[in-house]
Write a protein that holds these residues in place. Structure first.
Motif, PDB file in Angstrom:
ATOM      1  N   TYR A   1      -1.950  -9.626   3.645  1.00 45.70           N
ATOM      2  CA  TYR A   1      -1.835  -9.534   5.101  1.00 45.70           C
ATOM      3  C   TYR A   1      -0.701  -8.579   5.484  1.00 45.70           C
ATOM      4  O   TYR A   1      -0.843  -7.766   6.395  1.00 45.70           O
ATOM      5  N   SER A   2       0.409  -8.691   4.787  1.00 46.68           N
ATOM      6  CA  SER A   2       1.547  -7.800   5.038  1.00 46.68           C
ATOM      7  C   SER A   2       1.181  -6.350   4.747  1.00 46.68           C
ATOM      8  O   SER A   2       1.530  -5.442   5.507  1.00 46.68           O
ATOM      9  N   ALA A   3       0.477  -6.138   3.639  1.00 46.42           N
ATOM     10  CA  ALA A   3       0.084  -4.777   3.265  1.00 46.42           C
ATOM     11  C   ALA A   3      -0.892  -4.198   4.287  1.00 46.42           C
ATOM     12  O   ALA A   3      -0.746  -3.035   4.694  1.00 46.42           O
ATOM     13  N   LEU A   4      -1.863  -4.990   4.709  1.00 47.20           N
ATOM     14  CA  LEU A   4      -2.823  -4.499   5.699  1.00 47.20           C
ATOM     15  C   LEU A   4      -2.130  -4.141   7.012  1.00 47.20           C
ATOM     16  O   LEU A   4      -2.423  -3.110   7.623  1.00 47.20           O
ATOM     17  N   LEU A   5      -1.206  -4.986   7.439  1.00 54.58           N
ATOM     18  CA  LEU A   5      -0.451  -4.703   8.665  1.00 54.58           C
ATOM     19  C   LEU A   5       0.393  -3.445   8.476  1.00 54.58           C
ATOM     20  O   LEU A   5       0.383  -2.545   9.336  1.00 54.58           O
ATOM     21  N   ALA A   6       1.108  -3.365   7.376  1.00 55.69           N
ATOM     22  CA  ALA A   6       1.999  -2.227   7.136  1.00 55.69           C
ATOM     23  C   ALA A   6       1.224  -0.912   7.083  1.00 55.69           C
ATOM     24  O   ALA A   6       1.626   0.081   7.703  1.00 55.69           O
ATOM     25  N   TYR A   7       0.113  -0.884   6.358  1.00 59.21           N
ATOM     26  CA  TYR A   7      -0.666   0.352   6.272  1.00 59.21           C
ATOM     27  C   TYR A   7      -1.352   0.687   7.595  1.00 59.21           C
ATOM     28  O   TYR A   7      -1.508   1.855   7.925  1.00 59.21           O
ATOM     29  N   SER A   8      -1.725  -0.332   8.364  1.00 51.98           N
ATOM     30  CA  SER A   8      -2.342  -0.047   9.669  1.00 51.98           C
ATOM     31  C   SER A   8      -1.318   0.512  10.651  1.00 51.98           C
ATOM     32  O   SER A   8      -1.676   1.212  11.600  1.00 51.98           O
TER      33      SER A   8
ATOM     34  N   LEU B   1       5.993   2.268   0.647  1.00 50.38           N
ATOM     35  CA  LEU B   1       5.552   1.102   1.403  1.00 50.38           C
ATOM     36  C   LEU B   1       5.122  -0.001   0.429  1.00 50.38           C
ATOM     37  O   LEU B   1       5.571  -1.142   0.533  1.00 50.38           O
ATOM     38  N   MET B   2       4.279   0.362  -0.534  1.00 44.61           N
ATOM     39  CA  MET B   2       3.810  -0.624  -1.505  1.00 44.61           C
ATOM     40  C   MET B   2       4.953  -1.143  -2.364  1.00 44.61           C
ATOM     41  O   MET B   2       5.062  -2.348  -2.616  1.00 44.61           O
ATOM     42  N   ALA B   3       5.829  -0.253  -2.805  1.00 48.45           N
ATOM     43  CA  ALA B   3       6.968  -0.670  -3.628  1.00 48.45           C
ATOM     44  C   ALA B   3       7.849  -1.658  -2.868  1.00 48.45           C
ATOM     45  O   ALA B   3       8.299  -2.668  -3.428  1.00 48.45           O
TER      46      ALA B   3
ATOM     47  N   SER C   1       8.924  -7.950   9.082  1.00 48.16           N
ATOM     48  CA  SER C   1       9.669  -8.634  10.156  1.00 48.16           C
ATOM     49  C   SER C   1       8.725  -9.286  11.172  1.00 48.16           C
ATOM     50  O   SER C   1       9.103 -10.227  11.865  1.00 48.16           O
ATOM     51  N   LEU C   2       7.493  -8.786  11.254  1.00 49.10           N
ATOM     52  CA  LEU C   2       6.518  -9.348  12.190  1.00 49.10           C
ATOM     53  C   LEU C   2       5.856 -10.611  11.657  1.00 49.10           C
ATOM     54  O   LEU C   2       5.349 -11.415  12.438  1.00 49.10           O
ATOM     55  N   LEU C   3       5.799 -10.735  10.334  1.00 50.89           N
ATOM     56  CA  LEU C   3       5.085 -11.890   9.744  1.00 50.89           C
ATOM     57  C   LEU C   3       5.994 -13.031   9.438  1.00 50.89           C
ATOM     58  O   LEU C   3       6.961 -13.297   9.323  1.00 50.89           O
TER      59      LEU C   3
ATOM     60  N   LEU D   1       9.509   6.816   5.894  1.00 45.65           N
ATOM     61  CA  LEU D   1       8.390   6.286   6.664  1.00 45.65           C
ATOM     62  C   LEU D   1       7.814   5.039   6.006  1.00 45.65           C
ATOM     63  O   LEU D   1       7.605   4.010   6.664  1.00 45.65           O
ATOM     64  N   GLY D   2       7.552   5.109   4.723  1.00 44.72           N
ATOM     65  CA  GLY D   2       6.979   3.962   4.015  1.00 44.72           C
ATOM     66  C   GLY D   2       7.888   2.742   4.040  1.00 44.72           C
ATOM     67  O   GLY D   2       7.438   1.624   4.299  1.00 44.72           O
ATOM     68  N   LEU D   3       9.169   2.959   3.794  1.00 39.30           N
ATOM     69  CA  LEU D   3      10.120   1.840   3.811  1.00 39.30           C
ATOM     70  C   LEU D   3      10.232   1.232   5.205  1.00 39.30           C
ATOM     71  O   LEU D   3      10.229   0.000   5.356  1.00 39.30           O
ATOM     72  N   SER D   4      10.314   2.071   6.215  1.00 41.38           N
ATOM     73  CA  SER D   4      10.470   1.537   7.576  1.00 41.38           C
ATOM     74  C   SER D   4       9.231   0.760   8.013  1.00 41.38           C
ATOM     75  O   SER D   4       9.352  -0.296   8.643  1.00 41.38           O
ATOM     76  N   MET D   5       8.058   1.237   7.677  1.00 41.87           N
ATOM     77  CA  MET D   5       6.831   0.521   8.058  1.00 41.87           C
ATOM     78  C   MET D   5       6.707  -0.793   7.289  1.00 41.87           C
ATOM     79  O   MET D   5       6.250  -1.804   7.840  1.00 41.87           O
TER      80      MET D   5
END
Length: 169
Positions: A59-66, A113-115, A167-169, A157-161
Motif C-alpha cells: 500500500y505504501s509503495a503504491l501510494l508513493a509511486y502514484s 523510493l523503493m530502497a 507519513s500519510l499511512l 525525488l524518490g526519498l521525498s516521495m
C-alpha cells in the motif's frame, strides 16, 4: 550556476570515461534492475508471503509511486534538460534512453523510493538497498544517459516521495 554545470559535465566525462570502449553488460544489467519489474515482483511477494508488513508495504509503495510518477513527469517536461548523449558531440551512450530528457533520473528516483520503503519496513536491509539504489544511479551515468546532478535530483525525488507517503499511512 555555470560552475555547477561545468563541474557536473566534467564529473560526467570522468565517470563515463570509466566505461568508454568497455563491455558494459554488467552495468546495463544493474541499470535494468531499476526498470520497475523487480519492484512489482518484490511488492507482490511481500504482500502474499510476509504477513507482518507485506500488505502495508505494498500500500505504501503504491501510494508513493502514484505520487512520484506525476511529479517526475512534470519535472521532466518543465526542466527539459537534454541528455548527455543528445547534447554532447562525438558521443555515443551505451544504451538508448527511454525518453528525451534527463532531469531527474527516473530510474534513480524509483530505486531510492523503493530502497527507502524497504529500509523503513526492514531496517536490517538498509545498507544493502541503499547501495543497490546508488549503483542504479551510478549505472545511468556510466551508460551515458544522465549527468550526476540528474542522479542526485532523482534520489531526492524518490526519498521525498517515500517519506511523504509513509507519513500519510
Amino acid at each position: 550556476m555555470k560552475t555547477l554545470t561545468q563541474t557536473d559535465t566534467q564529473l560526467f566525462h570522468w565517470l563515463f570515461g570509466l566505461t568508454a570502449k568497455r563491455d558494459c553488460r554488467l552495468v546495463i544489467w544493474m541499470s535494468r534492475t531499476g526498470d520497475g519489474h523487480l519492484y512489482l515482483i518484490l511488492g507482490l511477494l511481500l504482500w502474499i508471503f510476509e504477513a507482518e508488513h507485506g500488505a502495508l508495504f505494498i500500500y505504501s509503495a503504491l501510494l508513493a509511486y502514484s505520487l512520484e510518477l506525476p511529479v517526475y513527469l512534470i519535472l521532466k517536461k518543465f526542466l527539459r534538460r537534454q541528455r548527455p548523449c543528445d547534447l554532447l558531440q562525438n558521443f555515443n551512450a551505451h544504451i538508448t534512453p527511454s525518453d528525451k530528457f534527463s532531469l531527474p533520473s527516473g530510474h534513480t528516483a524509483a530505486a531510492f523510493l523503493m530502497a527507502s520503503l524497504i529500509a523503513s519496513f526492514y531496517p536490517s536491509m538498509m545498507i544493502l538497498v541503499y547501495c543497490w539504489a546508488s549503483i542504479i544511479g551510478l549505472s545511468r551515468v556510466l551508460l551515458g544517459v544522465h549527468y550526476p546532478s540528474d542522479i542526485i535530483a532523482g534520489a531526492a525525488l524518490g526519498l521525498s516521495m517515500s517519506y511523504f507517503s509513509l507519513s500519510l499511512l
